[in-house]
Design a protein around this motif. Structure first.
Motif, PDB file in Angstrom:
ATOM      1  N   ALA A 129       0.796  -1.227   0.000  1.00 21.14           N
ATOM      2  CA  ALA A 129       0.000   0.000   0.000  1.00 21.14           C
ATOM      3  C   ALA A 129       0.832   1.283   0.000  1.00 21.14           C
ATOM      4  CB  ALA A 129      -0.977  -0.009   1.174  1.00 21.14           C
ATOM      5  N   PRO A 130       1.935   1.371   0.760  1.00 22.83           N
ATOM      6  CA  PRO A 130       2.706   2.619   0.778  1.00 22.83           C
ATOM      7  C   PRO A 130       3.304   3.011  -0.569  1.00 22.83           C
ATOM      8  CG  PRO A 130       3.284   1.241   2.670  1.00 22.83           C
ATOM      9  CD  PRO A 130       2.450   0.401   1.752  1.00 22.83           C
ATOM     10  N   PHE A 131       3.404   2.061  -1.493  1.00 22.36           N
ATOM     11  CA  PHE A 131       4.013   2.348  -2.789  1.00 22.36           C
ATOM     12  C   PHE A 131       3.012   2.924  -3.788  1.00 22.36           C
ATOM     13  CE2 PHE A 131       6.695  -0.734  -0.722  1.00 22.36           C
ATOM     14  CZ  PHE A 131       7.978  -0.352  -1.066  1.00 22.36           C
ATOM     15  N   PHE A 132       1.735   2.860  -3.451  1.00 18.50           N
ATOM     16  CA  PHE A 132       0.710   3.345  -4.366  1.00 18.50           C
ATOM     17  C   PHE A 132       0.357   4.794  -4.062  1.00 18.50           C
ATOM     18  CE2 PHE A 132       0.466  -1.137  -4.982  1.00 18.50           C
ATOM     19  CZ  PHE A 132       0.044  -1.291  -6.298  1.00 18.50           C
ATOM     20  N   ASN A 133       0.152   5.558  -5.125  1.00 18.50           N
ATOM     21  CA  ASN A 133      -0.209   6.973  -4.967  1.00 18.50           C
ATOM     22  C   ASN A 133      -1.674   7.168  -4.636  1.00 18.50           C
ATOM     23  OD1 ASN A 133       2.133   6.857  -7.236  1.00 18.50           O
ATOM     24  ND2 ASN A 133       2.373   8.643  -5.919  1.00 18.50           N
ATOM     25  N   GLY A 134      -2.469   6.141  -4.832  1.00 18.19           N
ATOM     26  CA  GLY A 134      -3.878   6.235  -4.506  1.00 18.19           C
ATOM     27  C   GLY A 134      -4.596   4.935  -4.786  1.00 18.19           C
ATOM     28  N   ILE A 135      -5.791   4.829  -4.236  1.00 17.77           N
ATOM     29  CA  ILE A 135      -6.625   3.641  -4.423  1.00 17.77           C
ATOM     30  C   ILE A 135      -8.011   4.091  -4.876  1.00 17.77           C
ATOM     31  CG2 ILE A 135      -7.703   1.631  -3.315  1.00 17.77           C
ATOM     32  CD1 ILE A 135      -5.419   1.667  -1.271  1.00 17.77           C
ATOM     33  N   ILE A 136      -8.522   3.442  -5.898  1.00 11.94           N
ATOM     34  CA  ILE A 136      -9.906   3.652  -6.352  1.00 11.94           C
ATOM     35  C   ILE A 136     -10.721   2.455  -5.884  1.00 11.94           C
ATOM     36  CG2 ILE A 136     -11.437   3.902  -8.341  1.00 11.94           C
ATOM     37  CD1 ILE A 136      -9.014   5.035  -9.878  1.00 11.94           C
ATOM     38  N   VAL A 137     -11.865   2.716  -5.277  1.00 14.57           N
ATOM     39  CA  VAL A 137     -12.762   1.635  -4.854  1.00 14.57           C
ATOM     40  C   VAL A 137     -14.106   1.799  -5.532  1.00 14.57           C
ATOM     41  CG1 VAL A 137     -11.616   1.297  -2.627  1.00 14.57           C
ATOM     42  CG2 VAL A 137     -13.483   2.944  -2.807  1.00 14.57           C
ATOM     43  N   VAL A 138     -14.834   0.691  -5.654  1.00 12.97           N
ATOM     44  CA  VAL A 138     -16.100   0.719  -6.388  1.00 12.97           C
ATOM     45  C   VAL A 138     -17.321   0.775  -5.469  1.00 12.97           C
ATOM     46  CG1 VAL A 138     -15.150  -0.394  -8.432  1.00 12.97           C
ATOM     47  CG2 VAL A 138     -16.120  -1.807  -6.610  1.00 12.97           C
ATOM     48  N   ASN A 139     -17.082   0.838  -4.150  1.00 16.32           N
ATOM     49  CA  ASN A 139     -18.200   1.064  -3.227  1.00 16.32           C
ATOM     50  C   ASN A 139     -17.672   1.572  -1.892  1.00 16.32           C
ATOM     51  OD1 ASN A 139     -17.698  -1.294  -1.434  1.00 16.32           O
ATOM     52  ND2 ASN A 139     -18.287  -2.471  -3.252  1.00 16.32           N
ATOM     53  N   GLN A 140     -18.569   2.086  -1.072  1.00 18.63           N
ATOM     54  CA  GLN A 140     -18.175   2.717   0.183  1.00 18.63           C
ATOM     55  C   GLN A 140     -17.635   1.703   1.203  1.00 18.63           C
ATOM     56  OE1 GLN A 140     -17.819   5.815   0.832  1.00 18.63           O
ATOM     57  NE2 GLN A 140     -18.774   6.716  -0.961  1.00 18.63           N
ATOM     58  N   LEU A 165     -15.750  -0.850   0.619  1.00 22.30           N
ATOM     59  CA  LEU A 165     -14.341  -1.050   0.306  1.00 22.30           C
ATOM     60  C   LEU A 165     -13.496   0.141   0.764  1.00 22.30           C
ATOM     61  CD1 LEU A 165     -14.271  -2.669  -3.259  1.00 22.30           C
ATOM     62  CD2 LEU A 165     -13.500  -3.687  -1.122  1.00 22.30           C
ATOM     63  N   LYS A 166     -14.050   1.331   0.656  1.00 23.27           N
ATOM     64  CA  LYS A 166     -13.332   2.532   1.106  1.00 23.27           C
ATOM     65  C   LYS A 166     -13.085   2.460   2.611  1.00 23.27           C
ATOM     66  CE  LYS A 166     -13.379   7.566   0.594  1.00 23.27           C
ATOM     67  NZ  LYS A 166     -13.105   7.983   1.964  1.00 23.27           N
ATOM     68  N   ASN A 167     -14.132   2.132   3.347  1.00 30.20           N
ATOM     69  CA  ASN A 167     -14.004   2.015   4.805  1.00 30.20           C
ATOM     70  C   ASN A 167     -13.015   0.918   5.182  1.00 30.20           C
ATOM     71  OD1 ASN A 167     -15.931   4.014   4.970  1.00 30.20           O
ATOM     72  ND2 ASN A 167     -17.628   2.586   5.285  1.00 30.20           N
ATOM     73  N   TRP A 168     -13.081  -0.217   4.482  1.00 35.18           N
ATOM     74  CA  TRP A 168     -12.188  -1.341   4.759  1.00 35.18           C
ATOM     75  C   TRP A 168     -10.728  -0.960   4.493  1.00 35.18           C
ATOM     76  CZ3 TRP A 168      -8.770  -4.284   1.873  1.00 35.18           C
ATOM     77  CH2 TRP A 168      -8.370  -5.510   2.427  1.00 35.18           C
ATOM     78  N   SER A 169     -10.475  -0.268   3.394  1.00 32.95           N
ATOM     79  CA  SER A 169      -9.112   0.119   3.041  1.00 32.95           C
ATOM     80  C   SER A 169      -8.534   1.093   4.059  1.00 32.95           C
ATOM     81  CB  SER A 169      -9.083   0.754   1.640  1.00 32.95           C
ATOM     82  OG  SER A 169      -9.454  -0.192   0.659  1.00 32.95           O
ATOM     83  N   GLU A 170      -9.351   2.002   4.539  1.00 34.11           N
ATOM     84  CA  GLU A 170      -8.889   2.956   5.548  1.00 34.11           C
ATOM     85  C   GLU A 170      -8.571   2.251   6.862  1.00 34.11           C
ATOM     86  OE1 GLU A 170     -11.340   6.893   3.939  1.00 34.11           O
ATOM     87  OE2 GLU A 170     -12.207   5.600   5.495  1.00 34.11           O
ATOM     88  N   LEU A 171      -9.411   1.282   7.225  1.00 33.51           N
ATOM     89  CA  LEU A 171      -9.245   0.589   8.499  1.00 33.51           C
ATOM     90  C   LEU A 171      -8.123  -0.438   8.460  1.00 33.51           C
ATOM     91  CD1 LEU A 171     -10.323  -0.001  11.387  1.00 33.51           C
ATOM     92  CD2 LEU A 171     -11.854  -1.689  10.338  1.00 33.51           C
ATOM     93  N   LYS A 172      -8.121  -1.300   7.456  1.00 37.94           N
ATOM     94  CA  LYS A 172      -7.192  -2.426   7.412  1.00 37.94           C
ATOM     95  C   LYS A 172      -5.835  -2.063   6.797  1.00 37.94           C
ATOM     96  CE  LYS A 172      -9.898  -5.648   9.116  1.00 37.94           C
ATOM     97  NZ  LYS A 172      -9.572  -6.335  10.396  1.00 37.94           N
ATOM     98  N   LEU A 173      -5.848  -1.225   5.762  1.00 33.81           N
ATOM     99  CA  LEU A 173      -4.601  -0.906   5.068  1.00 33.81           C
ATOM    100  C   LEU A 173      -3.986   0.402   5.545  1.00 33.81           C
ATOM    101  CD1 LEU A 173      -5.628  -1.806   1.392  1.00 33.81           C
ATOM    102  CD2 LEU A 173      -4.794  -3.317   3.204  1.00 33.81           C
ATOM    103  N   LYS A 174      -4.747   1.162   6.328  1.00 27.67           N
ATOM    104  CA  LYS A 174      -4.306   2.486   6.782  1.00 27.67           C
ATOM    105  C   LYS A 174      -3.981   3.391   5.599  1.00 27.67           C
ATOM    106  CE  LYS A 174      -4.515   0.773  10.926  1.00 27.67           C
ATOM    107  NZ  LYS A 174      -5.697   1.035  11.772  1.00 27.67           N
ATOM    108  N   ALA A 175      -4.670   3.160   4.492  1.00 26.37           N
ATOM    109  CA  ALA A 175      -4.432   3.949   3.283  1.00 26.37           C
ATOM    110  C   ALA A 175      -5.111   5.312   3.416  1.00 26.37           C
ATOM    111  CB  ALA A 175      -4.960   3.202   2.063  1.00 26.37           C
ATOM    112  N   LYS A 176      -4.523   6.325   2.781  1.00 26.64           N
ATOM    113  CA  LYS A 176      -5.017   7.686   2.936  1.00 26.64           C
ATOM    114  C   LYS A 176      -5.745   8.200   1.691  1.00 26.64           C
ATOM    115  CE  LYS A 176      -3.127   8.025   7.021  1.00 26.64           C
ATOM    116  NZ  LYS A 176      -3.965   7.992   8.224  1.00 26.64           N
ATOM    117  N   ASN A 177      -5.100   8.106   0.549  1.00 28.08           N
ATOM    118  CA  ASN A 177      -5.646   8.724  -0.661  1.00 28.08           C
ATOM    119  C   ASN A 177      -6.571   7.745  -1.392  1.00 28.08           C
ATOM    120  OD1 ASN A 177      -6.059  10.631  -2.679  1.00 28.08           O
ATOM    121  ND2 ASN A 177      -4.233  10.021  -3.813  1.00 28.08           N
ATOM    122  N   ILE A 178      -7.780   7.632  -0.890  1.00 34.61           N
ATOM    123  CA  ILE A 178      -8.748   6.684  -1.441  1.00 34.61           C
ATOM    124  C   ILE A 178      -9.940   7.456  -1.999  1.00 34.61           C
ATOM    125  CG2 ILE A 178     -10.135   4.626  -0.985  1.00 34.61           C
ATOM    126  CD1 ILE A 178      -8.499   4.251   1.578  1.00 34.61           C
TER     127      ILE A 178
END
Length: 357
Positions: free
Chosen positions: A129-140, A142-155
């Motif tokens: 995840a830290p190597f990616f500049n951003g993540i696109i998700v196809v539903n909310q 997945l957005k919540n999951w990525s923030e919680l589990k991956l600690k990703a920011k730019n989603i």
């Protein structure tokens, strides 16, 4: 910007369709639009715009350094600035980033098993995840999951979109009576829950036996597909339920059918639902993933829980017996898709987001 879409295959699935849709939609919006298929080509190859630069890597294994360096050559030759990696192709994008650090990479998460997100493996996703500049998700979800589990920011949540296009060939004549066909566009995967469809088909055979079901989607020839075929025989539905495999002529298929359904027990945002809307099909669908954000019950379709065969059957009969509801729902769903799920609206948000990423 000079962007390539990357996907593992070009078989007719939702993520694959979106990779092609993005590449085609970007042709007239940016300096360079390309598409890279890593492992396998397929029926969507013919859907790629002639102005999209295309490369097939023929990747043979997870760590295929030949494929990696062929991709690197393509990127350098075309001065690519961004790789938009769909689904599992993200790992190859990650490897390329290690040897080409200036490249900006985006991961597009199409994960469809959203009702079972808690069980989703995420070790590799989190490590990369830290190597990616951003993540696109196809539903909310997945957005919540990525923030919680991956600690990703730019989603960013960007809905899938559908593009109406003329099929290059329309060679499939469907079985059954004209005006009495029900279509389901869904690959034969467990999350698509074709068993619910077969339960409904068994009920409908007793009351409206002249109406038939037409299942269009890839047959993986696995245990799930074998169970479907076994139940068709067991329920004596050989003249009521027909399997066609993956088809490239979606427009032809939808023009030959009167009602469209999805019986999924889990979804992201199914591209097939958007295609139903583009072709003004009245629908009965299940209440999973982002479907309820698109389909308002009794306004532009019928929505039921995924474990309700009796209710699904009831609403399907309403469509069968009431032509006005079929017309009104089809038009209303078309209006919904045109309003919020077209390439123009999504691509505009996408490019604005990329410029800030």
């Amino acid at each position: 910007m000079r962007i390539i879409q990357m996907i593992d295959s070009l078989e007719a699935g939702g993520a694959e369709r979106m990779a092609v849709n993005y590449a085609n939609a970007l042709v007239n919006e940016i300096e360079f639009s390309g598409l890279v298929t890593t492992r396998k080509e397929g029926s969507l190859r013919d859907k790629i715009d002639a102005n999209v630069s295309y490369l097939f890597l023929n990747k043979k294994r997870q760590l295929d350094f030949g494929a990696l360096f062929r991709l690197r050559s393509f990127v350098l030759k075309n001065k690519v600035t961004h790789i938009h990696a769909h689904s599992t192709s993200f790992f190859l994008a990650f490897l390329l980033k290690l040897i080409h650090p200036s490249l900006r990479i985006i991961r597009h998460d199409h994960y469809g098993n959203n009702e079972f997100l808690l069980a989703r493996p995420y070790f590799v996703l989190k490590q990369t995840a830290p190597f990616f500049n951003g993540i696109i998700v196809v539903n909310q979800k997945l957005k919540n999951w990525s923030e919680l589990k991956l600690k990703a920011k730019n989603i960013i949540y960007l809905p899938n979109f559908s593009v109406k296009e003329k099929s290059k060939r329309a060679d499939k004549i469907l079985k059954g009576c004209e005006g009495k066909r029900i279509v389901c566009l869904a690959n034969l995967r467990p999350q698509k829950n074709h068993f619910l469809l077969l339960e409904v088909a068994k009920k409908l055979k007793k009351t409206y036996s002249d109406w038939t079901f037409h299942l269009v989607g890839k047959d993986f020839e696995d245990d799930y597909a074998m169970q479907i075929k076994k139940l068709i025989l067991e329920y004596e539905l050989e003249e009521n339920v027909f399997l066609y495999g993956s088809r490239p002529d979606v427009e032809n298929i939808l023009n030959l059918t009167s009602i469209a359904i999805l019986t999924s027990q889990s979804e992201g945002l199914p591209v097939s639902l958007l295609e139903y809307g583009m072709y003004k099909k009245p629908i009965v669908v299940t209440r999973v993933g982002e479907i309820p954000t698109i389909v308002q019950h009794e306004e532009n379709g019928f929505v039921v829980d995924s474990n309700e065969p009796d209710l699904f059957y009831k609403y399907l009969v309403k469509l069968i017996t009431t032509e006005k509801i079929r017309f009104d729902f089809g038009q209303a769903l078309y209006n919904t898709v045109q309003s919020d799920y077209t390439d123009k609206s999504v691509i505009s948000k996408y490019l604005n987001w990329l410029q800030k990423s």
